[in-house]
Design a protein around this motif. Structure first.
Motif, PDB file in Angstrom:
ATOM      1  N   ILE A  24      32.039  45.060  23.578  1.00 26.38           N
ATOM      2  CA  ILE A  24      31.634  46.409  23.176  1.00 26.38           C
ATOM      3  C   ILE A  24      30.124  46.612  23.299  1.00 26.38           C
ATOM      4  CG2 ILE A  24      31.540  48.049  21.266  1.00 26.38           C
ATOM      5  CD1 ILE A  24      34.300  47.778  22.376  1.00 26.38           C
ATOM      6  N   ALA A  25      29.362  45.688  22.733  1.00 28.62           N
ATOM      7  CA  ALA A  25      27.897  45.836  22.711  1.00 28.62           C
ATOM      8  C   ALA A  25      27.254  44.452  22.725  1.00 28.62           C
ATOM      9  CB  ALA A  25      27.463  46.622  21.479  1.00 28.62           C
ATOM     10  N   PRO A  26      27.255  43.793  23.884  1.00 26.32           N
ATOM     11  CA  PRO A  26      26.750  42.414  23.947  1.00 26.32           C
ATOM     12  C   PRO A  26      25.267  42.281  23.627  1.00 26.32           C
ATOM     13  CG  PRO A  26      27.133  43.292  26.149  1.00 26.32           C
ATOM     14  CD  PRO A  26      27.724  44.272  25.188  1.00 26.32           C
ATOM     15  N   HIS A  27      24.509  43.370  23.761  1.00 28.45           N
ATOM     16  CA  HIS A  27      23.064  43.305  23.521  1.00 28.45           C
ATOM     17  C   HIS A  27      22.665  43.916  22.178  1.00 28.45           C
ATOM     18  CE1 HIS A  27      22.784  42.006  27.655  1.00 28.45           C
ATOM     19  NE2 HIS A  27      23.337  43.130  28.081  1.00 28.45           N
ATOM     20  N   ARG A  28      23.644  44.202  21.336  1.00 23.97           N
ATOM     21  CA  ARG A  28      23.349  44.805  20.034  1.00 23.97           C
ATOM     22  C   ARG A  28      22.619  43.793  19.157  1.00 23.97           C
ATOM     23  NH1 ARG A  28      25.349  49.522  17.549  1.00 23.97           N
ATOM     24  NH2 ARG A  28      24.140  49.814  15.657  1.00 23.97           N
ATOM     25  N   ARG A  29      21.533  44.243  18.541  1.00 26.22           N
ATOM     26  CA  ARG A  29      20.733  43.371  17.685  1.00 26.22           C
ATOM     27  C   ARG A  29      20.784  43.850  16.240  1.00 26.22           C
ATOM     28  NH1 ARG A  29      17.268  39.814  20.252  1.00 26.22           N
ATOM     29  NH2 ARG A  29      17.322  39.954  22.528  1.00 26.22           N
ATOM     30  N   LEU A  30      20.524  42.914  15.352  1.00 29.10           N
ATOM     31  CA  LEU A  30      20.573  43.206  13.925  1.00 29.10           C
ATOM     32  C   LEU A  30      19.386  42.536  13.254  1.00 29.10           C
ATOM     33  CD1 LEU A  30      22.417  44.585  11.786  1.00 29.10           C
ATOM     34  CD2 LEU A  30      23.492  42.356  11.442  1.00 29.10           C
ATOM     35  N   ILE A  31      18.818  43.225  12.273  1.00 32.98           N
ATOM     36  CA  ILE A  31      17.689  42.676  11.524  1.00 32.98           C
ATOM     37  C   ILE A  31      18.185  42.268  10.143  1.00 32.98           C
ATOM     38  CG2 ILE A  31      15.395  43.117  10.601  1.00 32.98           C
ATOM     39  CD1 ILE A  31      15.000  45.233  12.718  1.00 32.98           C
ATOM     40  N   LEU A  32      18.043  40.986   9.829  1.00 38.26           N
ATOM     41  CA  LEU A  32      18.443  40.473   8.522  1.00 38.26           C
ATOM     42  C   LEU A  32      17.201  40.157   7.705  1.00 38.26           C
ATOM     43  CD1 LEU A  32      21.386  38.074   9.479  1.00 38.26           C
ATOM     44  CD2 LEU A  32      21.515  40.418   8.626  1.00 38.26           C
ATOM     45  N   GLU A  33      17.061  40.822   6.577  1.00 37.82           N
ATOM     46  CA  GLU A  33      15.932  40.627   5.672  1.00 37.82           C
ATOM     47  C   GLU A  33      14.617  40.770   6.441  1.00 37.82           C
ATOM     48  OE1 GLU A  33      16.690  36.875   3.816  1.00 37.82           O
ATOM     49  OE2 GLU A  33      18.382  37.647   2.655  1.00 37.82           O
ATOM     50  N   ASP A  34      13.774  39.737   6.420  1.00 42.02           N
ATOM     51  CA  ASP A  34      12.467  39.826   7.081  1.00 42.02           C
ATOM     52  C   ASP A  34      12.460  39.128   8.435  1.00 42.02           C
ATOM     53  OD1 ASP A  34      11.430  41.204   4.910  1.00 42.02           O
ATOM     54  OD2 ASP A  34      10.894  39.348   3.863  1.00 42.02           O
ATOM     55  N   ALA A  35      13.628  38.801   8.954  1.00 44.65           N
ATOM     56  CA  ALA A  35      13.712  38.080  10.224  1.00 44.65           C
ATOM     57  C   ALA A  35      13.505  39.032  11.398  1.00 44.65           C
ATOM     58  CB  ALA A  35      15.062  37.383  10.340  1.00 44.65           C
ATOM     59  N   GLU A  36      13.286  38.436  12.558  1.00 43.19           N
ATOM     60  CA  GLU A  36      13.158  39.212  13.779  1.00 43.19           C
ATOM     61  C   GLU A  36      14.540  39.704  14.220  1.00 43.19           C
ATOM     62  OE1 GLU A  36      10.420  40.074  15.505  1.00 43.19           O
ATOM     63  OE2 GLU A  36       9.206  39.193  13.899  1.00 43.19           O
ATOM     64  N   PRO A  37      14.585  40.806  14.958  1.00 42.05           N
ATOM     65  CA  PRO A  37      15.884  41.279  15.464  1.00 42.05           C
ATOM     66  C   PRO A  37      16.563  40.190  16.286  1.00 42.05           C
ATOM     67  CG  PRO A  37      14.181  42.937  15.816  1.00 42.05           C
ATOM     68  CD  PRO A  37      13.472  41.696  15.350  1.00 42.05           C
ATOM     69  N   GLU A  38      17.855  40.024  16.056  1.00 46.70           N
ATOM     70  CA  GLU A  38      18.609  38.966  16.732  1.00 46.70           C
ATOM     71  C   GLU A  38      19.958  39.517  17.171  1.00 46.70           C
ATOM     72  OE1 GLU A  38      19.951  34.307  15.855  1.00 46.70           O
ATOM     73  OE2 GLU A  38      19.100  35.569  14.266  1.00 46.70           O
ATOM     74  N   LEU A  39      20.477  38.957  18.250  1.00 50.53           N
ATOM     75  CA  LEU A  39      21.779  39.396  18.734  1.00 50.53           C
ATOM     76  C   LEU A  39      22.836  39.202  17.650  1.00 50.53           C
ATOM     77  CD1 LEU A  39      21.790  37.943  22.372  1.00 50.53           C
ATOM     78  CD2 LEU A  39      21.562  40.342  21.713  1.00 50.53           C
TER      79      LEU A  39
END
Length: 230
Positions: free
Chosen positions: A195-210
């Motif tokens: 669906i969205a292989p390049h979708r990124r998510l930001i968890l707390e203070d971390a950098e955006p990650e797949l």
């Protein structure tokens, strides 16, 4: 299929008419005079131009239809991906709760046997679940991935409801539930690859990650404090 056949016929007839027109001009069959040959060739070239125009129109219509379908699929995947992100956050929260209980139980710590896990049940995919034939615009692998995900989430949701109804939350049930949630997260990660292989998510203070990488990492079983080095 019919449009493709008509397009091929147009091109074949176009080529035949062009060759016939050239043959009339060069060879002047039946002994016709140059003026008549020119008129006949002009008629043949005119018919060929009409056929070429028809072919170009069909190609343009096909291109526009394919582009419209591709745009619709992109928008559909964007909406589904947003819903999958919501499901991912819910699964990670549930697994964190259950894994914390497992670690506490393995270390001999207290965990209430009436731990309320009902708020952590896998979230419903209301938009995706209410879709009908629109899903058929997606490719087969994507449809299969969504179907498998929905099935697994339903099973985990049922298991959590049964555990919540039974006031006896122990290590065995917690481990089984953690494994089920981890499996769901891996299945969800696979759905994201479609669906969205390049979708990124930001968890707390971390950098955006797949999201796929976050889910695969979060799906790992909790570390047994007894076996932990140190």
């Amino acid at each position: 299929m019919l449009r493709a056949t008509l397009a091929c016929i147009d091109l074949v007839l176009f080529g035949a008419l062009i060759m016939s027109g050239l043959a009339v001009v060069v060879c002047r069959p039946w002994g016709i005079d140059p003026a008549a040959a020119a008129s006949l060739a002009g008629a043949l070239f005119g018919a060929a131009a009409l056929l070429l125009g028809n072919w170009i129109n069909r190609v343009n219509e096909k291109f526009k239809a394919e582009k419209k379908l591709a745009d619709q699929i992109d928008k559909l995947k964007t909406l589904i991906a947003s819903e999958l992100v919501d499901v991912a956050i819910g699964l990670m929260s549930a697994k964190q709760l259950v894994d914390a209980a497992i670690v506490s139980l393995q270390a001999g710590g207290p965990v209430t046997q009436t731990l309320d896990i009902s708020p952590y049940r896998p979230r419903q995919m209301l938009f995706t679940d209410t879709m009908g034939v629109e899903l058929l615009s997606l490719d087969e692998a994507t449809i299969d991935a969504l179907a498998i995900l929905r099935s697994n989430l339903a099973l985990t949701r049922q298991s959590m409801e049964e555990i919540a109804a039974d006031a006896n939350f122990g290590l065995l049930k917690a481990t089984s539930l953690s494994n089920a949630l981890g499996h769901d997260m891996r299945v969800l990660s696979d759905a994201f690859t479609h669906i969205a292989p390049h979708r990124r998510l930001i968890l707390e203070d971390a950098e955006p990650e797949l999201v796929t990488e976050i889910l695969r990492r979060a799906a790992q079983p909790p570390v047994d404090p007894v076996q932990q080095p140190g």
